[in-house]
Design an enzyme around this catalytic site. Structure first.
Site, short mmCIF file in Angstrom:
data_model
loop_
_atom_site.label_atom_id
_atom_site.label_comp_id
_atom_site.label_asym_id
_atom_site.label_seq_id
_atom_site.Cartn_x
_atom_site.Cartn_y
_atom_site.Cartn_z
N HIS A 1 -9.23 14.30 0.08
CA HIS A 1 -8.55 15.33 -0.70
C HIS A 1 -8.96 16.70 -0.16
CE1 HIS A 1 -7.46 12.76 -4.30
NE2 HIS A 1 -8.41 12.01 -3.79
N HIS B 1 -8.64 8.21 2.11
CA HIS B 1 -8.01 9.53 2.21
C HIS B 1 -9.02 10.60 1.83
CE1 HIS B 1 -7.27 7.81 -1.79
NE2 HIS B 1 -7.39 9.04 -2.27
N HIS C 1 -6.46 3.12 0.15
CA HIS C 1 -6.23 3.46 1.55
C HIS C 1 -6.99 4.76 1.73
CE1 HIS C 1 -3.23 3.80 5.13
NE2 HIS C 1 -4.11 4.78 5.26
N HIS D 1 -4.68 1.50 8.27
CA HIS D 1 -5.07 1.14 6.90
C HIS D 1 -6.54 0.73 6.85
CE1 HIS D 1 -4.50 -0.25 2.76
NE2 HIS D 1 -5.42 -1.15 3.09
N CYS E 1 0.87 -1.18 0.00
CA CYS E 1 0.00 0.00 0.00
C CYS E 1 0.91 1.23 0.00
CB CYS E 1 -0.91 0.02 1.22
SG CYS E 1 -1.77 1.60 1.41
N ASN F 1 -12.98 9.89 -2.80
CA ASN F 1 -13.37 8.97 -3.87
C ASN F 1 -13.52 7.58 -3.26
OD1 ASN F 1 -13.26 10.85 -6.02
ND2 ASN F 1 -11.04 10.65 -6.11
N GLY G 1 -13.33 6.73 -9.27
CA GLY G 1 -12.02 7.36 -9.44
C GLY G 1 -11.02 7.07 -8.34
P1 AMP Z 1 -7.78 8.75 -5.39
O1 AMP Z 1 -7.93 8.82 -6.87
O2 AMP Z 1 -8.91 9.41 -4.64
O3 AMP Z 1 -7.48 7.35 -4.89
O4 AMP Z 1 -6.52 9.65 -5.04
C1 AMP Z 1 -5.23 9.16 -4.97
C2 AMP Z 1 -4.33 10.34 -5.06
O5 AMP Z 1 -3.05 9.95 -4.56
C3 AMP Z 1 -4.11 10.85 -6.48
O6 AMP Z 1 -4.54 12.21 -6.55
C4 AMP Z 1 -2.60 10.70 -6.70
O7 AMP Z 1 -2.06 11.76 -7.42
C5 AMP Z 1 -2.08 10.65 -5.27
N1 AMP Z 1 -0.83 9.92 -5.09
C6 AMP Z 1 -0.51 8.69 -5.57
N2 AMP Z 1 0.72 8.34 -5.17
C7 AMP Z 1 1.20 9.38 -4.43
C8 AMP Z 1 2.43 9.63 -3.75
N3 AMP Z 1 3.43 8.75 -3.76
N4 AMP Z 1 2.56 10.80 -3.09
C9 AMP Z 1 1.57 11.71 -3.09
N5 AMP Z 1 0.38 11.53 -3.70
C10 AMP Z 1 0.20 10.38 -4.37
#
Ligand code: AMP
Length: 106
Positions: free
Chosen positions: A98, A96, A94, A46, A4, A83, A89
C-alpha cells in the site's frame, strides 16, 4: 492464479487503469481508499503474501516501483504498508504494498 482478484486485474479482466507499470509490477488505485492517495503496488507474479515470498530480488523491484510511481506522480511524502496474514488485516492474498499519502482515514 484462478480466483485471485489481483491476478484478474493484472490480466486486464476488470479494465482497471494502471497508474504505473513495468516488467515486474503494476500500480493501481485502491477501490476503497483509506487516504487521499491510496495506491497498491502489485507484483505480476502471484505470491500469496510476504510469508510465501522466496524471491529476494522481487522485493527490491517492488520497492523501486514504489519510488518510481511516487516520483512520477509527484508524491513526496507517503507511508508504505504490507499486511501479512488474515489477523493483520490482509484481505487479498496476492502480495501488495500500500502507498498512502495525504489525509489518512484510519
Ligand atoms: P489488504 O487488506 O492489505 O489485503 O489490502 C487489500 C486492498 O485491496 C484493500 O485496501 C481493498 O480496498 C483493495 N481492493 C480489493 N479489491 C480491489 C479492486 N478490485 N480494485 C482495487 N482495489 C481493490
Amino acid at each position: 492464479m484462478d480466483n485471485c482478484v489481483f491476478c484478474k486485474i493484472i490480466n486486464g479482466e476488470f479494465g482497471t487503469e494502471f497508474v504505473y507499470e513495468n516488467e515486474y509490477a503494476v500500480v493501481f488505485k485502491d477501490i476503497n481508499p483509506k487516504a487521499e492517495v491510496h495506491l497498491l503496488v502489485v507484483p505480476r507474479k502471484h505470491v500469496e503474501s510476504l510469508n510465501e515470498l522466496d524471491d529476494e530480488a522481487l522485493l527490491g523491484k517492488l520497492m523501486m516501483a514504489v519510488k518510481d510511481v511516487t516520483k512520477k506522480l509527484g508524491i513526496k511524502s507517503y507511508k508504505t504498508l504490507i499486511n501479512t496474514g488474515k489477523e493483520a488485516g490482509q484481505e487479498v492474498f496476492h502480495l501488495h504494498i500500500h502507498i498512502l499519502s495525504g489525509q489518512m482515514h484510519f
